[in-house]
Design an enzyme around this catalytic site. Structure first.
Site, PDB file in Angstrom:
ATOM      1  N   TYR A 241      -0.617  -0.233  10.021  1.00 23.78           N
ATOM      2  CA  TYR A 241      -1.075  -0.822   8.902  1.00 23.78           C
ATOM      3  C   TYR A 241      -0.226  -0.364   7.902  1.00 23.78           C
ATOM      4  CZ  TYR A 241      -3.747  -0.466   4.177  1.00 23.78           C
ATOM      5  OH  TYR A 241      -4.384  -1.866   3.006  1.00 23.78           O
TER       6      TYR A 241
ATOM      7  N   LYS B 130       2.229  -2.884   4.846  1.00 21.71           N
ATOM      8  CA  LYS B 130       2.385  -3.121   4.374  1.00 21.71           C
ATOM      9  C   LYS B 130       3.585  -2.876   4.114  1.00 21.71           C
ATOM     10  CE  LYS B 130      -1.947  -4.275   2.768  1.00 21.71           C
ATOM     11  NZ  LYS B 130      -1.832  -5.173   2.765  1.00 21.71           N
TER      12      LYS B 130
ATOM     13  N   SER C 227       0.692  -1.275  -0.015  1.00 21.88           N
ATOM     14  CA  SER C 227       0.025  -0.474  -0.005  1.00 21.88           C
ATOM     15  C   SER C 227       0.920   1.103   0.118  1.00 21.88           C
ATOM     16  CB  SER C 227      -0.807   0.492   1.458  1.00 21.88           C
ATOM     17  OG  SER C 227      -1.452   0.957   1.305  1.00 21.88           O
TER      18      SER C 227
END
Ligand code: NAD
Length: 304
Positions: free
Chosen positions: A165, A169, A152
């Site tokens: 997150y 990622k 991401s």
């Protein structure tokens, strides 16, 4: 050039909705037999049932495709081993794994519990490692495999409120980089996609006009290219809203500080040059960086 998945078997994790569903439908349309994994939880990873996966299987079968559902949880290695066993029993081989399952628990780092940090890393990073580990021996023995990690922009560029997150990622880029080397001699290619799409994960982060451009289907071409027969390896593609671009990690040429000038002050003085990406390099491997800095030191020493 046409990209076919005829006689190929693909596993897509988290394929009960969003991007995973879009990948699975197109893989099936192009001939793949597809295993739709999804534990059917909510956006933050709670709850769960195999209903979401079964709905996508029904969609594929209605169009004449082949698919089975799997309600396994990617955070449990036993579930991923069971997924692989079922896939082999049903379809006999595994050519493609798309690690796509994901959850969000956005908060500023100040407000985030270590439990929320761990849960997100567990699904994205450990979950992808679990599924990859479960298929790895099968792909090695076949001498063929295509694995896609879902990274991401939050991981490689950062986004406010996504420390858990973003860390997970970015970790997936690291996993891709290493597995690229370890899989190469077995015909296993490992790539990453960095999508932007309107799904339940992002629906409340973007306005109407932005969402209009962001159909998950717009990410599918890059993802399928990266798991096709002619796929490159260790390539990270950003994809969404019709744009496909490559994300790369580069290092600046840097400066060589001679012995006797190796001080923090010397780094501060040279910081503009150190930071400049003019003439930056995309380094082939960790050891290639070591070779470069040793070569710099030898050249400087030889010059006296
Ligand atoms: P989504 O919420 O629609 O899909 C994620 C799916 O994963 C869900 O169906 C969910 O049930 C499943 N899942 C969650 N935890 C699981 C687990 N432990 N085991 C099995 N399945 C599980 O969201 P999406 O946007 O389609 O996201 C797909 C992937 O793309 C995620 O990895 C996400 O981080 C990544 N991504 C999405 C965007 C975007 O703009 N949508 C941007 C960057 C990255």
């Amino acid at each position: 050039m046409s990209i076919s998945f005829e006689n190929r078997v693909a596993i897509v994790t988290g394929a009960g909705g969003g991007l995973g569903r879009a990948y699975a439908l197109e893989l099936a349309a192009r001939g793949a037999k597809v295993v739709i994994n999804d534990f059917g939880g909510s956006r933050d990873g709670s709850g769960g049932s195999s209903e979401a996966a079964e709905k996508v299987v029904a969609e594929i079968r209605e169009k004449g495709g082949h698919a089975i559902a799997d309600g396994g949880n990617v955070t449990r290695f036993e579930d991923m081993q069971a997924l692989v066993a079922r896939t082999l029993a049903e379809f006999g081989r595994i050519d493609v794994l798309i690690n796509n399952a994901g959850i969000l628990r956005d908060k500023t780092f100040a407000k985030m519990s270590t439990e929320d940090f761990r849960a997100v890393v567990d699904v994205h990073l450990i979950g992808s490692a679990n599924a990859t580990k479960a298929v790895w021996e099968v792909m090695r023995a076949q001498g063929y495999g295509r694995i896609l990690m879902t990274s991401s922009t939050s991981g490689v560029y950062g986004n406010f409120g996504q420390s858990n997150y973003g860390a997970a990622k970015a970790g997936l880029i690291g996993l891709m980089n290493v597995l690229h080397f370890e899989g190469a001699r077995y015909g296993i290619k490992v790539n990453a996609v960095l999508p932007t799409a309107a799904t339940r994960m992002t629906g409340d982060m973007m306005d109407e006009e932005m969402l209009r451009h962001l159909a998950p289907e717009n990410v599918v071409p890059a993802a399928l290219f990266l798991v096709g027969e002619e796929a490159p390896s260790r390539v990270a593609l950003l994809a969404g809203a019709g744009t496909v671009a490559r994300m790369a990690i580069v290092e600046s040429e840097g400066v060589y500080l001679p012995a006797g000038r190796r001080t923090p002050e010397a780094v501060a003085e040279a910081f503009a040059t150190i930071s400049s990406l003019d003439g930056s390099i995309e380094t082939e491997a960790g050891l290639a960086h070591v070779d470069r800095i040793i070569a710099n030191a030898r050249t400087a020493e030889a010059k006296g």
